[in-house]
Motif scaffolding. Sequence first.
Motif, PDB file in Angstrom:
ATOM      1  N   THR A  61      32.361 112.691  42.272  1.00  0.00           N
ATOM      2  CA  THR A  61      31.127 112.982  41.545  1.00  0.00           C
ATOM      3  C   THR A  61      30.061 113.567  42.457  1.00  0.00           C
ATOM      4  N   VAL A  62      29.270 114.460  41.888  1.00  0.00           N
ATOM      5  CA  VAL A  62      28.108 115.048  42.562  1.00  0.00           C
ATOM      6  C   VAL A  62      26.898 114.815  41.665  1.00  0.00           C
ATOM      7  N   ARG A  63      25.849 114.262  42.237  1.00  0.00           N
ATOM      8  CA  ARG A  63      24.601 114.065  41.505  1.00  0.00           C
ATOM      9  C   ARG A  63      23.459 114.661  42.311  1.00  0.00           C
ATOM     10  N   VAL A  64      22.679 115.491  41.669  1.00  0.00           N
ATOM     11  CA  VAL A  64      21.520 116.111  42.302  1.00  0.00           C
ATOM     12  C   VAL A  64      20.307 115.821  41.428  1.00  0.00           C
ATOM     13  N   HIS A  65      19.348 115.134  42.001  1.00  0.00           N
ATOM     14  CA  HIS A  65      18.162 114.729  41.243  1.00  0.00           C
ATOM     15  C   HIS A  65      18.559 113.942  39.997  1.00  0.00           C
ATOM     16  N   GLY A  66      19.618 113.158  40.108  1.00  0.00           N
ATOM     17  CA  GLY A  66      20.067 112.308  39.018  1.00  0.00           C
ATOM     18  C   GLY A  66      20.965 112.970  37.999  1.00  0.00           C
ATOM     19  N   GLY A  67      21.166 114.303  38.107  1.00  0.00           N
ATOM     20  CA  GLY A  67      21.979 115.012  37.124  1.00  0.00           C
ATOM     21  C   GLY A  67      23.220 115.631  37.734  1.00  0.00           C
ATOM     22  N   ASP A  68      24.103 116.091  36.881  1.00  0.00           N
ATOM     23  CA  ASP A  68      25.319 116.790  37.283  1.00  0.00           C
ATOM     24  C   ASP A  68      24.994 118.282  37.369  1.00  0.00           C
ATOM     25  N   PRO A  69      24.973 118.873  38.561  1.00  0.00           N
ATOM     26  CA  PRO A  69      24.542 120.269  38.682  1.00  0.00           C
ATOM     27  C   PRO A  69      25.491 121.265  38.033  1.00  0.00           C
TER      28      PRO A  69
END
Length: 311
Positions: A61-69
């Motif tokens: 999983t990747v999360r950027v600023h809480g979201g999935d980019p």
Amino acid sequence: MAEVLISIKEIHRFYGDFEALKGISLKVEKGQIFGYLGPNGSGKTTTIKLILGLIKPSFGTVRVHGGDPYHDNDMNVRINIGSMLELDGLYEKLTGLENVIFWAELFGITGSKAVGQAKKVIKLVEMSEWAHVLVSKYSFGMRKRLALARALISDPDILILDEPTVGVDPETRYLIRKMMKDLASQGKTIFFSSHDLEEIQKTCTHVAIIKKGKLISNGALNDVLAQFGKPKLFIRLESASDTETLGKKLEDIGYQIHIEGPLISFYPKNDLNIDDFSKYGILDSWKVESSLEEVYLNLVRDKRRKHEQPY
């Protein structure tokens, strides 16, 4: 507890049968300048593409600023990420100002607000006098500055910078370094990939080193230097005639012994008491802590070349 703005967990990424990333995990917190290092082909560009949502992970999983980019269509995720990649992608038939305004419009910033914001970031990178000049007339360093201005157009919380200082003049290098530190002090988070290890050491608060798709070091810069580095010891003698004798004495307790006139430098295996060598007429001695370059090379070199390492 610091807010985590970039979270990568157990990421694997395949290109056909080739595994570019092999289960890497890392976190980047708000306000950090995070240096991401590794040899060519180690997986740095793949990681950046994942953070920007240009590709999706095979697993993990990747999360950027809480979201999935990659999957999220929410503009709030994308608008909070600014990027400055090695290939700038600037439009040469547009002026600098037109390039930045165009980028602003892609983020939904239009009209006078787009023009005002574009002028603001161009001024920030000290390019105002070139704002109305075609990009085709820009030098390499000027293009880098404009690319940085473009990355800042949406006032993002996260900046992804890929080789931002490679090939630029000293003035531009200093400007980019200062801006990164200023932005971090304002709470911006910067993910900084580069082969310029001296610049990384001067700028970054945290580093991660990747090799062949695997993370081999990750943490605060000072902690990584302390864990994997070893200081170099310098001893200056009263007479150069004693250096050869002392140099042979040090062969059992140090590596890479170098003699130049009355000065001896080497990497000690263990802590030494300089007073034990007082009979050789020592004028002074001092330690120089390991550079990031030394630590990096020590970590990424092939094990078959271990005998070439300084420690």
